[in-house]
Design a protein around this motif. Structure first.
Motif, PDB file in Angstrom:
ATOM      1  N   ASP A 184      13.588 -24.290 -20.912  1.00 45.22           N
ATOM      2  CA  ASP A 184      14.759 -24.193 -20.418  1.00 45.22           C
ATOM      3  C   ASP A 184      15.399 -25.150 -19.306  1.00 45.22           C
ATOM      4  O   ASP A 184      15.167 -25.252 -18.334  1.00 45.22           O
ATOM      5  CB  ASP A 184      14.247 -23.033 -19.158  1.00 45.22           C
ATOM      6  CG  ASP A 184      14.056 -21.655 -20.004  1.00 45.22           C
ATOM      7  OD1 ASP A 184      14.629 -21.528 -20.784  1.00 45.22           O
ATOM      8  OD2 ASP A 184      13.397 -20.926 -19.502  1.00 45.22           O
TER       9      ASP A 184
ATOM     10  N   GLU B 298       6.114 -17.553 -22.722  1.00 47.26           N
ATOM     11  CA  GLU B 298       6.638 -17.491 -21.606  1.00 47.26           C
ATOM     12  C   GLU B 298       8.107 -16.796 -21.905  1.00 47.26           C
ATOM     13  O   GLU B 298       8.583 -17.056 -23.022  1.00 47.26           O
ATOM     14  CB  GLU B 298       6.994 -18.748 -20.873  1.00 47.26           C
ATOM     15  CG  GLU B 298       7.746 -19.972 -21.493  1.00 47.26           C
ATOM     16  CD  GLU B 298       7.727 -21.222 -20.913  1.00 47.26           C
ATOM     17  OE1 GLU B 298       8.681 -21.872 -20.828  1.00 47.26           O
ATOM     18  OE2 GLU B 298       6.838 -21.597 -20.077  1.00 47.26           O
TER      19      GLU B 298
ATOM     20  N   THR C  74      12.097 -16.303 -21.506  1.00 49.39           N
ATOM     21  CA  THR C  74      13.238 -17.139 -21.030  1.00 49.39           C
ATOM     22  C   THR C  74      14.321 -16.171 -21.202  1.00 49.39           C
ATOM     23  O   THR C  74      14.508 -15.184 -21.771  1.00 49.39           O
ATOM     24  CB  THR C  74      13.468 -18.107 -22.293  1.00 49.39           C
ATOM     25  OG1 THR C  74      14.427 -19.026 -21.979  1.00 49.39           O
ATOM     26  CG2 THR C  74      13.581 -17.489 -23.562  1.00 49.39           C
TER      27      THR C  74
ATOM     28  N   GLN D 136       8.497 -19.107 -26.589  1.00 49.45           N
ATOM     29  CA  GLN D 136       9.520 -18.543 -25.668  1.00 49.45           C
ATOM     30  C   GLN D 136       9.911 -17.526 -26.005  1.00 49.45           C
ATOM     31  O   GLN D 136      10.420 -17.301 -27.305  1.00 49.45           O
ATOM     32  CB  GLN D 136      10.647 -19.539 -25.253  1.00 49.45           C
ATOM     33  CG  GLN D 136      10.101 -20.773 -24.585  1.00 49.45           C
ATOM     34  CD  GLN D 136      11.179 -21.648 -23.940  1.00 49.45           C
ATOM     35  OE1 GLN D 136      12.251 -21.629 -24.518  1.00 49.45           O
ATOM     36  NE2 GLN D 136      10.939 -22.147 -22.690  1.00 49.45           N
TER      37      GLN D 136
END
Length: 173
Positions: free
Chosen positions: A20, A67, A69, A110
């Protein structure tokens, strides 16, 4: 190419596959969020955390991390911070293996928790955990394939057959 070029027309160039990067303008970030809001069937913060944790567990050693995003809009997932295809090929050479140099085993995944596939996956992990696990592995393989770093697709074929069978099976009452 992006690393060498760096900037173009007073804009910093960054690969989507890096973790990111901060948006250079607020408008760019808000535009993606607005598009994502259009068809959003939102998960609560607790559901989002539970889904990310479940994906880490379900995918096990195939991922180094999962994770959420905000930058993906149309895609459900992406592989971030991976080696280039050339680097991966070099690491596959027998000379490097003899030296004990191997490529990392897991990917950094992500996920776009606003994507309808992830929203459905959250429900499926509770209602049909076996099917949800198959979908999670296929989601990872799709991201690896899209990144152009899949070494072999043979492991994916039996899973695809299982997913097609599940999709064509009559609904259970």
């Amino acid at each position: 190419v992006l690393v060498i070029l760096g900037r173009f027309a007073d804009k910093q160039l960054r690969s989507i596959e890096t973790v990111d990067p901060p948006a250079s303008k607020e408008g760019e970030a808000k535009e993606g969020e607005a598009k994502a809001e259009e068809g959003k069937a939102a998960l609560s913060a607790d559901q989002e955390k539970a889904l990310v944790d479940w994906l880490k567990t379900a995918l096990g050693p195939r991922v180094t991390g999962v994770e959420a995003t905000q930058r993906l809009v149309d895609s459900p997932a992406i592989i971030a911070d991976h080696d280039s295809a050339a680097t991966r090929k070099i690491l596959q050479m027998s000379e490097f293996r003899a030296l004990g140099i191997n490529r990392p085993q897991g990917y950094k995944l992500q996920v776009n928790l606003r994507h309808p596939l992830l929203v459905s996956l959250d429900a499926a992990r509770l209602e049909r955990p076996d099917l949800a696990a198959l979908v999670a592995h296929q989601l990872l393989d799709n991201a690896v394939l899209a990144a152009g770093i899949m070494d072999g697709a043979r492991d994916m074929v039996p899973r695809l057959a299982q997913l097609m069978h599940a999709a064509l099976r009559p609904s259970e009452p």
